[in-house]
Design a protein around this motif. Structure first.
Motif, PDB file in Angstrom:
ATOM      1  N   LEU A 134       0.838  -1.200   0.000  1.00 40.86           N
ATOM      2  CA  LEU A 134       0.000   0.000   0.000  1.00 40.86           C
ATOM      3  C   LEU A 134       0.874   1.252   0.000  1.00 40.86           C
ATOM      4  O   LEU A 134       0.559   2.249  -0.643  1.00 40.86           O
ATOM      5  N   ARG A 135       2.028   1.145   0.729  1.00 41.90           N
ATOM      6  CA  ARG A 135       2.949   2.270   0.742  1.00 41.90           C
ATOM      7  C   ARG A 135       3.487   2.525  -0.668  1.00 41.90           C
ATOM      8  O   ARG A 135       3.638   3.662  -1.099  1.00 41.90           O
ATOM      9  N   ASN A 136       3.761   1.446  -1.384  1.00 44.65           N
ATOM     10  CA  ASN A 136       4.241   1.588  -2.760  1.00 44.65           C
ATOM     11  C   ASN A 136       3.214   2.265  -3.654  1.00 44.65           C
ATOM     12  O   ASN A 136       3.540   3.150  -4.447  1.00 44.65           O
ATOM     13  N   VAL A 137       1.968   1.810  -3.517  1.00 43.88           N
ATOM     14  CA  VAL A 137       0.904   2.404  -4.330  1.00 43.88           C
ATOM     15  C   VAL A 137       0.812   3.898  -4.038  1.00 43.88           C
ATOM     16  O   VAL A 137       0.754   4.731  -4.947  1.00 43.88           O
ATOM     17  N   ALA A 138       0.809   4.235  -2.743  1.00 40.67           N
ATOM     18  CA  ALA A 138       0.686   5.644  -2.352  1.00 40.67           C
ATOM     19  C   ALA A 138       1.855   6.459  -2.902  1.00 40.67           C
ATOM     20  O   ALA A 138       1.679   7.577  -3.396  1.00 40.67           O
ATOM     21  N   LEU A 139       3.047   5.868  -2.845  1.00 41.43           N
ATOM     22  CA  LEU A 139       4.232   6.564  -3.340  1.00 41.43           C
ATOM     23  C   LEU A 139       4.115   6.807  -4.847  1.00 41.43           C
ATOM     24  O   LEU A 139       4.409   7.891  -5.349  1.00 41.43           O
TER      25      LEU A 139
END
Ligand SMILES: Nc1ncnc2c1ncn2[C@@H]1O[C@H](COP(=O)(O)OP(=O)(O)O)[C@@H](O)[C@H]1O
Ligand SMILES: [Mg+2]
Lengths: 361, 261
Positions: free
Chosen positions: A65-70
């Motif tokens: 999810l952090r990757n998507v947000a980034l």
């Protein structure tokens, strides 16, 4: 002399009765809610599908999810600015070029000012690290502001259609960046920029670029929805002549929007440099179109006067989620282009239906 | 109110050129306090151009404009508004995607009290309430909360534009062809509204029209514009359909005098 209350009763109101008015009002509210729910529903559906189909929890993991947000963060910043422009019936096709140019500016200034690295107990120490970061970021934002001003002056003061004006400046800006760098990516920005900002995170959880995107989008959301500036942005997009005759300085307002877009592109330029420690001169060619499609997917009208920041947030998330999901599921990621294209077509179709309905009404 | 009062509006020798087109060629006009003054003329006579001069959209090339006896120079629509002159334009000048409340206060938005207001936060509930009140006073039933103006009927749109002018106007209300796009029933409503504004609020009204029945119904005095010049000014009682048509088309300018005797 009759009182106003009496005189109000003397003449019948034109058309419609209170019951019909209330019905129209309810229908309007329902239609708006339906629209925002539809697009949110599509995002939710995509998330559910990936969550179920992806190998055991790999999609919904915190890391992912952090990757998507980034991945979505820089697009969100660009799309937030583009939301203002499209609502005001403006357009900026040069934002990708500004991202590249401002990233180059930041990298060059930082590299020039930071001073030579001294190897000191396995650390890279620049003698003027803080100053270099500050001036590099400052110069980048200033240059972004300048390019935004150029776009604004061409589109607003010289009255060149925004599509052509910013298509032309896109070529000029990117070309200048390539001439300046000889077409090579620019390195040499202090590694600390990447270490603490590009790859760092708030409380070790939320990546700093995501924090910046949330803060910037949040501020723009409030401005658009609750302030005079936001209200006038809608009015100008609906009908610039009417807005001018209501006493609004339309030219100045639009100029501010183009300048804002330039500054936002510069913020993305700095984030990009921070994430990859390189100012890439070959990327970002599709940023403008990607931002426009995010905004339109989010329900903002290409014809001006209509749109919502909530929709833009979802519109910016959908492509990022799709790409991430396809990668995780080992589906050819090129399918993301196809999927986003289809969602965009749907959104534009809805926009046109709505516009036709409004014109008949 | 006697005719000796200083006119609310006096335009003298106003000239306006667009390139080679001379839209106005020394037009003069006088509107007295509390009267409905009709401005008549054929298509292209220069009526809308004169209106735009009086409302600050264009500035005259030559000539003077006085409000209450003071010479004014309107550089922007805001200047005219601040002098108490409000205009209901022929195209209504509404933002079609915004609801009536936002439209009524466009350019003069009500801000929240305190710090939020200083930061530019608008007070939407207050704007919607005030707009709904004003719409009720002009006898229009318009859903004021969320429905965009584009969803309203022609008469309702007209009512929104008129309400906006009435909230802000003090001296003079200019209406450019307010009934041109309306059916019979809504035309009647707008004409009644014009009379009421004159009688209840004592505002002077400059009514631009090329409908003679409308003019005979509400006007106190008439000025006819032809090819950018004023060719006739008379009390409505001295006019006949024939005399007005004559002045409008240029067939004769003697009609009014002949009929009056
Ligand atoms: N912005 C403009 N540019 C060029 N010509 C104009 C403009 N506005 C009006 N005109 C011309 O000026 C003349 C008067 O127009 P107008 O004031 O609209 O007349 P009316 O409202 O009486 O029908 C017409 O010949 C019209 O074509
Ligand atoms: Mg006209």
């Amino acid at each position: 002399m009759s009182t106003t209350a009496e005189s109000g009763a003397q003449t019948p109101a034109p058309a419609q009765n209170p019951a019909a008015d209330r019905k129209a009002e309810r229908a309007q509210k329902r239609a708006e809610r339906y629209e925002s729910l539809t697009i949110a529903g599509i995002l939710l559906l995509i998330i559910v599908v990936f969550s179920v189909l992806a190998p055991s929890g790999s999609f919904l993991s915190l890391d992912n999810l952090r990757n998507v947000a980034l991945d979505a963060s820089t697009m969100l910043i660009l799309a937030a600015g583009m939301t203002f422009l499209l609502i005001a019936a403006g357009l900026d096709l040069s934002i990708g070029a500004i991202v590249v140019f401002t990233a180059v500016v930041a990298a060059k200034v930082m590299a020039a000012l930071a001073g030579d690295v001294t190897i000191d107990v396995a650390q890279l120490n620049h003698p003027h690290l803080f100053l270099a970061l500050l001036l590099g970021i400052g110069a980048s934002l200033l240059v972004g502001l300048g390019w935004g001003l150029v776009n604004g002056l061409l589109a607003v003061r010289a009255k060149i259609p925004a599509f052509i004006a910013t298509l032309a400046t896109a070529g000029v800006i990117l070309g200048l960046a390539q001439v300046w760098t000889g077409g090579l990516n620019v390195q040499g920005a202090p590694i600390q920029l990447q270490e603490f900002f590009g790859l760092g995170s708030l409380f070790g959880v939320i990546p700093w670029p995501v924090v910046v995107a949330i803060v910037v989008t949040g501020i723009l959301w409030v401005i658009l929805g609750w302030t005079r500036f936001g209200l006038r942005t809608y009015a100008i997009g609906a009908n610039p002549d009417s807005a001018a005759r209501a006493g609004i300085n339309v030219g100045r307002h639009l100029l501010i929007l183009y300048v804002l877009m330039g500054v936002l592109a510069a913020i993305v330029g700095v984030i990009d440099l921070a994430r990859f420690n390189t100012a890439s001169v070959s990327g970002h060619t599709e940023d403008a179109l990607a931002a426009i499609s995010a905004v339109v997917i989010g329900g903002t009208s290409l014809f001006g006067g209509r749109g919502r920041m909530s929709g833009t947030v979802i519109g910016a998330l959908i492509p990022a989620v799709l790409l991430n999901g396809f990668v995780i599921m080992a589906i050819d990621p090129f399918w993301q282009n196809v999927a986003v294209g289809l969602v965009l077509l749907g959104a534009v179709y809805v926009d046109q239906l709505r516009r036709r309905r409004a014109q008949q009404g | 109110m006697g005719t000796t009062d200083v006119p609310v509006l006096r335009a003298t020798g106003v000239t306006k050129r667009f390139g080679h087109v001379e839209a106005l060629r020394g037009a003069s006009l006088e509107v007295r306090p509390g009267e409905v003054h009709a401005l008549l003329g054929d298509n292209g006579a220069g009526k809308s151009t004169l209106v735009k001069m009086l409302s600050g959209v264009h500035t005259p090339d030559e000539g003077t404009i006085e409000i209450d006896g003071r010479t004014v120079r309107f550089g922007t629509p805001r200047d005219a508004q601040e002098a108490g002159v409000e205009t209901v334009y022929q195209d209504l000048a509404l933002a079609s995607t915004l609801p009536p409340g936002d439209n009524v206060f466009l350019g003069r938005e009500l801000l929240k009290p305190g710090l939020l207001g200083k930061l530019g936060f608008v007070d939407r509930p207050a704007m919607r309430r005030r707009a709904a009140e004003e719409l009720a006073t002009v006898g229009a039933r318009v859903p004021s909360a969320v429905v965009p103006v584009s969803a309203l009927s022609g008469g309702q749109k007209q009512a929104v534009a008129i309400s906006r002018s009435l909230i802000w106007g003090r001296r003079l209300l200019i209406m450019d062809e307010p009934t041109a796009a309306l059916g019979a029933r809504q035309t009647h409503y707008v004409l009644e509204l014009i009379k009421r504004v004159r009688d209840d609020r004592g505002m002077a009204i400059l009514l631009i029209s090329h409908s003679l029945p409308d003019v005979f119904e509400v006007a106190d005095r008439v000025t006819v514009l032809r090819l950018g010049e004023d060719v006739m000014t008379a009390p409505i009682g001295d006019c006949t359909t024939e005399s007005l048509l004559g002045a409008i088309t240029g067939a004769t300018t003697l009609g009014a005098r002949k009929e009056a005797t």
